[in-house]
Motif scaffolding. Structure first.
Motif, PDB file in Angstrom:
ATOM      1  N   ARG A 194      14.837  -0.657 -30.720  1.00 54.69           N
ATOM      2  CA  ARG A 194      15.887   0.157 -30.807  1.00 54.69           C
ATOM      3  C   ARG A 194      15.749  -0.013 -32.929  1.00 54.69           C
ATOM      4  NH1 ARG A 194      20.298  -0.509 -26.668  1.00 54.69           N
ATOM      5  NH2 ARG A 194      20.190  -2.368 -27.543  1.00 54.69           N
ATOM      6  N   CYS A 197       9.446   5.763 -33.219  1.00 52.11           N
ATOM      7  CA  CYS A 197       9.955   6.230 -32.640  1.00 52.11           C
ATOM      8  C   CYS A 197       9.179   6.257 -31.473  1.00 52.11           C
ATOM      9  CB  CYS A 197      11.166   7.960 -32.933  1.00 52.11           C
ATOM     10  SG  CYS A 197      12.247   7.158 -33.455  1.00 52.11           S
ATOM     11  N   TYR A 249      15.813   9.574 -33.223  1.00 52.23           N
ATOM     12  CA  TYR A 249      15.930   8.546 -32.048  1.00 52.23           C
ATOM     13  C   TYR A 249      14.841   8.120 -31.447  1.00 52.23           C
ATOM     14  CZ  TYR A 249      20.333   9.650 -33.519  1.00 52.23           C
ATOM     15  OH  TYR A 249      21.548   9.843 -34.834  1.00 52.23           O
ATOM     16  N   TRP A 275      17.945  15.120 -27.408  1.00 53.78           N
ATOM     17  CA  TRP A 275      18.316  13.434 -26.477  1.00 53.78           C
ATOM     18  C   TRP A 275      17.736  12.924 -25.459  1.00 53.78           C
ATOM     19  CZ3 TRP A 275      21.008   9.615 -25.263  1.00 53.78           C
ATOM     20  CH2 TRP A 275      20.831   8.467 -25.667  1.00 53.78           C
TER      21      TRP A 275
END
Length: 587
Positions: free
Chosen positions: A59, A81, A199, A468
């Motif tokens: 991550r 990502c 992210y 997200w």
């Protein structure tokens, strides 16, 4: 066999850029024949990301790899990502993907603008041309600009004066535009160049109507700017062909172009490897490999499996016989031991030997089943436009790929009517056409951004404001991300074991373009494009600046050419064991 004596002069430009390695160009120049007889491309800095990424939490990979570059770090973060999305099996919400696309479009606009106008443009400005080709400047001052009504500069000489660093009108205007495009990126992803709201699974950006309005207000000013820039650059670049007959040979190489695609369509992209062929072909920049003008493939699975990392002239020890991380891809296809998923990195520092090992850059190649092709990116835009045009898959109103060209439709702006621009596949993959494509792709990115903003606004107005999606990191998994950094092809390959990174290899455009001769003796694109090119500079050997060589290297957009140092050898006299005609025949 005839024997001819010719004076070859050793000349080196090192460093050309201090970003992502210290790029040096080492040449032997034949001033009698007016050609570059030999070229070697070197890099003196070892980066080591493939080593210290091991053992990290997956991550964190986009935060770490964005630091690979202080210019296009967001491209690395985005690509990482994408690779994580695949490894985690997560599909971001549509609005999240539109925001990522808007950020990447702003990055293309920002970076291409500042590089083209404030760095490449200097090579064609009045001051530089006066120093290297005063005869060309004299002609430029009396040559009317065909599109003067569109950009406001009466002669080609006026265009050149506008490009003078710091004093030129257009040079200063471009700096202001760069600021505006950087603001556009920050609106979408929080910070430039290392995004703070990007992210795996989407973005943390709070999407509102006001956010999109702020972006669009800046975008429309940029669209108006491009209506001036494209015709201005067309006039400038066309003039060089006219003023210097044969200039098309500067930086020309065989058409070997690679594009990994850009701008995902969230209606089709699920980041599942098994579906990568189909969703890859729905990208708004079509992935592909072009060889000798023909489109070999648009299939990201085939593109992925064809990547090979060769050594040859690089400062590394081979990894033959070591552990294979990935034997087969998720579709069951065999994965080669020289594929990035299976690469091991063994740095072996040593003294530079231009006849042996001379660079820290490895040699990525694309295997077509017969040959290991030294693909280049054309600086990014040339390959992107070429593959997209040939594929004919993109048609969104603002941009259309026709099979032979790309049409770009820019709407009415405050001071200018609607404009249709058309980039047509050129005859050459050379210095001028790499630079020309960069201008057109700025307009292409702006047109795509208009489409993305409309899509994002539709999501917001419909109440679909989620940006997200949650995910879980698997104990074991693999992922690959494909996109286009500003300068061209960018891929990230990741292997996860026991919840940690077991192998990670990012391959940006720099190693593709700046690679040295590989284990088969094939030169890298910089070397190939410079070696054998004619010299049009009017200066003699003692005052030679190498402007045509610099234009060629910079046409690939090698990060930032922020510092150039030149070394002129003592004019060693070497004996040629063949005639120039025989050399041309062998080539």
């Amino acid at each position: 066999m005839t024997t001819q004596k010719s004076e070859l002069v050793d000349m080196a430009w090192d460093p050309i850029t201090r970003i992502v390695g210290s790029l040096g160009i080492y040449t032997k120049i034949d001033f009698k024949q007016r050609i570059v007889a030999e070229c070697k491309s070197t890099s003196s800095i070892f980066r080591g990301y493939s080593i210290f990424m091991k053992g990290k939490d997956p991550r964190d990979s986009h935060f770490i790899t964005s630091r690979i570059c202080g210019i296009c770090g967001d491209n690395h973060a985005t690509c990482s990502c994408y690779a994580q999305n695949m490894a985690y099996g997560v599909k971001p919400p549509a609005l999240g993907e539109w925001i990522v696309n808007l950020g990447e479009a702003a990055e293309y606009m920002f970076d291409h603008n500042i590089f083209q106008e404030n760095l490449v443009g200097v090579d064609y400005c009045e001051r530089m041309v006066a120093e290297t080709n005063p005869g060309v400047l004299e002609r430029a001052n009396t040559t009317e600009a065909p599109h003067a009504g569109d950009h406001g500069y009466r002669t080609i000489g006026d265009i050149m004066r506008s490009l003078n660093p710091f004093s030129g009108e257009f040079y200063r205007e471009a700096l202001q535009v760069s600021r505006m495009t950087r603001e556009m990126f920050c609106l979408m992803e929080g910070r430039h160049v290392h995004p703070s709201t990007l992210y795996p699974g989407g973005v943390g950006t709070v999407a509102t109507i006001q956010l999109m309005t702020d972006y669009l207000s800046r975008l429309m000013r940029y669209v108006e700017f491009m209506k001036k820039v494209v015709p201005m650059h067309d006039d400038l670049f066309d003039f060089f062909y006219e003023a210097l007959p044969g200039y098309e040979r500067v930086g020309d190489r065989r058409v070997l172009l690679g594009c990994w695609g850009s701008f995902q369509d969230p209606e089709h992209c699920n980041f599942n490897y098994a579906d990568m062929t189909s969703w890859g072909q729905k990208m708004y920049v079509t992935p592909g490999v072009v060889v000798d003008g023909k489109l070999l493939t648009t299939d990201l699975v085939r593109i992925n499996l064809g990547i090979r990392i060769l050594l040859g002239s690089s400062y590394y020890d081979d990894w033959a016989g070591q552990e294979i991380f990935v034997n087969r891809d998720p579709l069951g296809n065999p994965v080669d031991h020289r594929h990035p998923w299976n690469q091991h990195t063994h740095p072996h520092p040593q003294k530079r030997d231009l006849d042996g090992k001379y660079s820290w850059v490895m040699s990525p190649r694309w295997y077509d089943g017969h040959d290991y092709l030294a693909l280049d990116t054309g600086g990014g835009p040339l390959a992107r436009l070429w593959t997209t045009a040939l594929a004919g898959m993109v048609d969104i109103g603002y941009v259309q790929a026709t099979g032979t060209s790309v049409k770009i439709n820019l709407p009415k702006t405050a001071l200018k009517p609607p404009v249709e621009l058309e980039w047509t596949i050129p005859r050459w993959s050379n210095t001028i056409e790499r630079n020309r494509a960069r201008t057109y792709f700025q307009a292409y990115a702006a047109a795509c951004a208009l489409h993305f903003a409309e899509k994002a606004l539709a999501e917001i107005r419909a109440g679909r404001t989620k940006t997200w999606e949650r995910f879980e990191v698997p104990t074991d998994g693999i992922g690959c991300g494909f996109t286009e950094a500003v300068r061209g092809v960018l891929s990230h390959h990741m292997v996860i074991r026991d919840g940690k990174i077991a192998n990670y290899h990012p391959y940006p455009p720099t190693p593709w373009n700046a690679s040295p001769r590989d284990s088969y003796g094939t030169p890298g694109p910089y070397e190939d494009a410079v070696e054998g090119q004619p010299i049009f500079e009017e200066n003699d050997r003692d005052n030679f600046k190498g402007i045509d060589i610099m234009r060629t290297v910079r046409s690939f957009d090698p990060c930032l050419p922020c510092g150039v140092h030149m070394y002129l050898g003592g004019g060693k006299e070497l004996e040629l064991l063949h005639s120039p005609a025989q050399s041309a025949g062998a080539a």
